[in-house]
Design an enzyme around this catalytic site. Structure first.
Site, PDB file in Angstrom:
ATOM      1  N   SER A  21      28.391  66.868  53.816  1.00 26.21           N
ATOM      2  CA  SER A  21      29.616  66.556  54.574  1.00 26.21           C
ATOM      3  C   SER A  21      30.203  67.877  55.044  1.00 26.21           C
ATOM      4  CB  SER A  21      30.618  65.856  53.646  1.00 26.21           C
ATOM      5  OG  SER A  21      31.914  65.865  54.193  1.00 26.21           O
TER       6      SER A  21
ATOM      7  N   TYR B  76      35.596  65.081  45.817  1.00 24.84           N
ATOM      8  CA  TYR B  76      34.603  64.842  46.878  1.00 24.84           C
ATOM      9  C   TYR B  76      34.112  66.188  47.427  1.00 24.84           C
ATOM     10  CZ  TYR B  76      32.560  62.922  51.193  1.00 24.84           C
ATOM     11  OH  TYR B  76      31.698  62.574  52.212  1.00 24.84           O
TER      12      TYR B  76
HETATM   13  P1  NDP Z   1      28.555  53.734  53.736  1.00 25.93           P
HETATM   14  O1  NDP Z   1      29.600  53.291  52.762  1.00 25.93           O
HETATM   15  O2  NDP Z   1      28.131  52.805  54.792  1.00 25.93           O
HETATM   16  O3  NDP Z   1      27.264  54.216  52.947  1.00 25.93           O
HETATM   17  C1  NDP Z   1      27.244  54.622  51.631  1.00 25.93           C
HETATM   18  C2  NDP Z   1      25.915  54.133  51.049  1.00 25.93           C
HETATM   19  O4  NDP Z   1      25.758  54.680  49.739  1.00 25.93           O
HETATM   20  C3  NDP Z   1      25.900  52.620  50.941  1.00 25.93           C
HETATM   21  O5  NDP Z   1      24.729  52.120  51.565  1.00 25.93           O
HETATM   22  C4  NDP Z   1      25.891  52.364  49.453  1.00 25.93           C
HETATM   23  O6  NDP Z   1      25.059  51.251  49.142  1.00 25.93           O
HETATM   24  C5  NDP Z   1      25.293  53.648  48.898  1.00 25.93           C
HETATM   25  N1  NDP Z   1      25.766  53.900  47.539  1.00 25.93           N
HETATM   26  C6  NDP Z   1      27.015  54.178  47.123  1.00 25.93           C
HETATM   27  N2  NDP Z   1      27.054  54.286  45.785  1.00 25.93           N
HETATM   28  C7  NDP Z   1      25.766  54.075  45.359  1.00 25.93           C
HETATM   29  C8  NDP Z   1      25.147  54.055  44.091  1.00 25.93           C
HETATM   30  N3  NDP Z   1      25.834  54.258  42.953  1.00 25.93           N
HETATM   31  N4  NDP Z   1      23.819  53.818  44.024  1.00 25.93           N
HETATM   32  C9  NDP Z   1      23.107  53.594  45.146  1.00 25.93           C
HETATM   33  N5  NDP Z   1      23.631  53.603  46.373  1.00 25.93           N
HETATM   34  C10 NDP Z   1      24.962  53.842  46.474  1.00 25.93           C
HETATM   35  O7  NDP Z   1      29.110  55.097  54.353  1.00 25.93           O
HETATM   36  P2  NDP Z   1      28.378  56.270  55.169  1.00 25.93           P
HETATM   37  O8  NDP Z   1      27.153  55.767  55.798  1.00 25.93           O
HETATM   38  O9  NDP Z   1      29.409  56.903  55.994  1.00 25.93           O
HETATM   39  O10 NDP Z   1      28.012  57.316  54.004  1.00 25.93           O
HETATM   40  C11 NDP Z   1      26.712  57.838  53.822  1.00 25.93           C
HETATM   41  C12 NDP Z   1      26.817  59.274  53.334  1.00 25.93           C
HETATM   42  O11 NDP Z   1      27.409  60.063  54.357  1.00 25.93           O
HETATM   43  C13 NDP Z   1      27.668  59.473  52.088  1.00 25.93           C
HETATM   44  O12 NDP Z   1      27.033  60.394  51.214  1.00 25.93           O
HETATM   45  C14 NDP Z   1      28.947  60.097  52.643  1.00 25.93           C
HETATM   46  O13 NDP Z   1      29.603  60.912  51.695  1.00 25.93           O
HETATM   47  C15 NDP Z   1      28.384  60.900  53.792  1.00 25.93           C
HETATM   48  N6  NDP Z   1      29.353  61.261  54.803  1.00 25.93           N
HETATM   49  C16 NDP Z   1      29.994  60.295  55.535  1.00 25.93           C
HETATM   50  C17 NDP Z   1      30.919  60.643  56.496  1.00 25.93           C
HETATM   51  C18 NDP Z   1      31.644  59.640  57.335  1.00 25.93           C
HETATM   52  O14 NDP Z   1      32.621  60.019  57.996  1.00 25.93           O
HETATM   53  N7  NDP Z   1      31.224  58.375  57.382  1.00 25.93           N
HETATM   54  C19 NDP Z   1      31.249  62.058  56.724  1.00 25.93           C
HETATM   55  C20 NDP Z   1      30.503  62.974  55.917  1.00 25.93           C
HETATM   56  C21 NDP Z   1      29.599  62.585  54.993  1.00 25.93           C
HETATM   57  P3  NDP Z   1      25.484  50.144  48.044  1.00 25.93           P
HETATM   58  O15 NDP Z   1      26.948  49.906  48.206  1.00 25.93           O
HETATM   59  O16 NDP Z   1      24.616  48.968  48.361  1.00 25.93           O
HETATM   60  O17 NDP Z   1      25.133  50.758  46.723  1.00 25.93           O
END
Ligand code: NDP
Length: 253
Positions: A138, A151
């Site tokens: 991020s 975070y």
């Molecule tokens: P989403 O919430 O759509 O994606 C997060 C994903 O992580 C989900 O598919 C979720 O699947 C999975 N996840 C969360 N916790 C767990 C766990 N304990 N075990 C397995 N899977 C897990 O958001 P984003 O696509 O935005 O986020 C994806 C990544 O991008 C993250 O690491 C986030 O920090 C990073 N990011 C996002 C930004 C943004 O503005 N959107 C900016 C910068 C970084 P499930 O719930 O099925 O477990």
């Protein structure tokens, strides 16, 4: 065109948002892509909508689940040659209001989860003649994010992990890089909008505008823009890019 035929990619958090966009891009380039997450229905729906995606339930905070998830994926589709450690959660809380349970929840998902994911991936990647490891960090991995010290620490840690591995495997044909997005239009941003609005006493629209204004182009980033960078990192022509953080933030940093 990047050709990933014959490659097996694992994308954690591949059932939604950025992970799903990356998984689709890799599958469109020919890879067999294992998408993981906790929500089985979301994974199944995503896999049904795009040929080449294969669902695997896996909780990155649970060591046994990660070990078993990788073992099942390797048994079904062969050694992993691309690993995208993307799963993560984003919640803000000031230090004074932060208990140890909250700190551990963020670190265990974002940093321990990346460690477990990459450790299992490397078991099948280390003796391959080609490999790509990508972690979704991020902009909070390269600068402080107000109101979110846990975070921020977790995402700095992810970059440290990638840089350390790029040194340890420097003579191997595997590259290790981090992508550092700004605000991307996914469920996390929708949830953060509600959280920031409650914490800062703003309306949800004002909170959303705060994120939009952080980007010099005055917009949220599309998940496909992040996926394009991940696909590029999987191209043979990016083989000399190693140990880097690629910021995709509209100039936020
Ligand atoms: P989403 O919430 O759509 O994606 C997060 C994903 O992580 C989900 O598919 C979720 O699947 C999975 N996840 C969360 N916790 C767990 C766990 N304990 N075990 C397995 N899977 C897990 O958001 P984003 O696509 O935005 O986020 C994806 C990544 O991008 C993250 O690491 C986030 O920090 C990073 N990011 C996002 C930004 C943004 O503005 N959107 C900016 C910068 C970084 P499930 O719930 O099925 O477990």
């Amino acid at each position: 065109m990047t050709d990933l035929n014959g490659r097996h990619a694992v994308v954690t958090g591949g059932g939604s948002g950025i992970g799903l966009a990356i998984a689709r891009a890799l599958a469109e380039a020919g890879a067999a892509v294992t998408i993981t997450g906790r929500r089985e229905a979301a994974l199944r729906d995503a896999a049904a909508a795009t040929p080449g995606l294969h669902p695997q339930v896996m909780d990155v905070t649970d060591e046994a689940s990660v070990v078993d998830g990788f073992a099942a994926a390797v048994a079904a589709r062969g050694p992993v040659t691309i690993c995208v450690a993307n799963a993560g959660i984003a919640e803000g809380r000031n230090l004074a209001k932060m208990d140890l349970a909250f700190w551990r929840k963020i670190l265990s998902t974002n940093l321990d989860g990346a460690f477990l994911t990459l450790r299992e991936a490397m078991k099948s990647m280390h003796d391959q003649d080609w490999g790509r490891v990508i972690a979704v960090s991020s902009i909070a991995g390269v600068r402080g994010l107000k109101g979110a010290p846990a975070y921020t620490a977790s995402k700095h840690g992810v970059i440290g992990l990638i840089r350390g591995l790029s040194e340890d495997y420097m003579r191997s044909p595997i590259t290790f890089n981090a992508i550092c997005p700004g605000y991307v239009d996914t469920d996390i941003v929708t949830r953060n909008t509600a959280e920031i609005s409650a914490r800062a006493g703003l309306s949800e629209e004002e909170a959303r505008q705060t994120m939009i204004r952080a980007n010099r182009h005055k917009r949220l980033i599309d998940a496909d823009e992040i996926a394009a960078a991940a696909l590029w990192l999987c191209d043979p022509r990016s083989g000399s890019v190693n140990g880097q953080c690629i910021e995709i933030s509209g100039g936020q940093t």
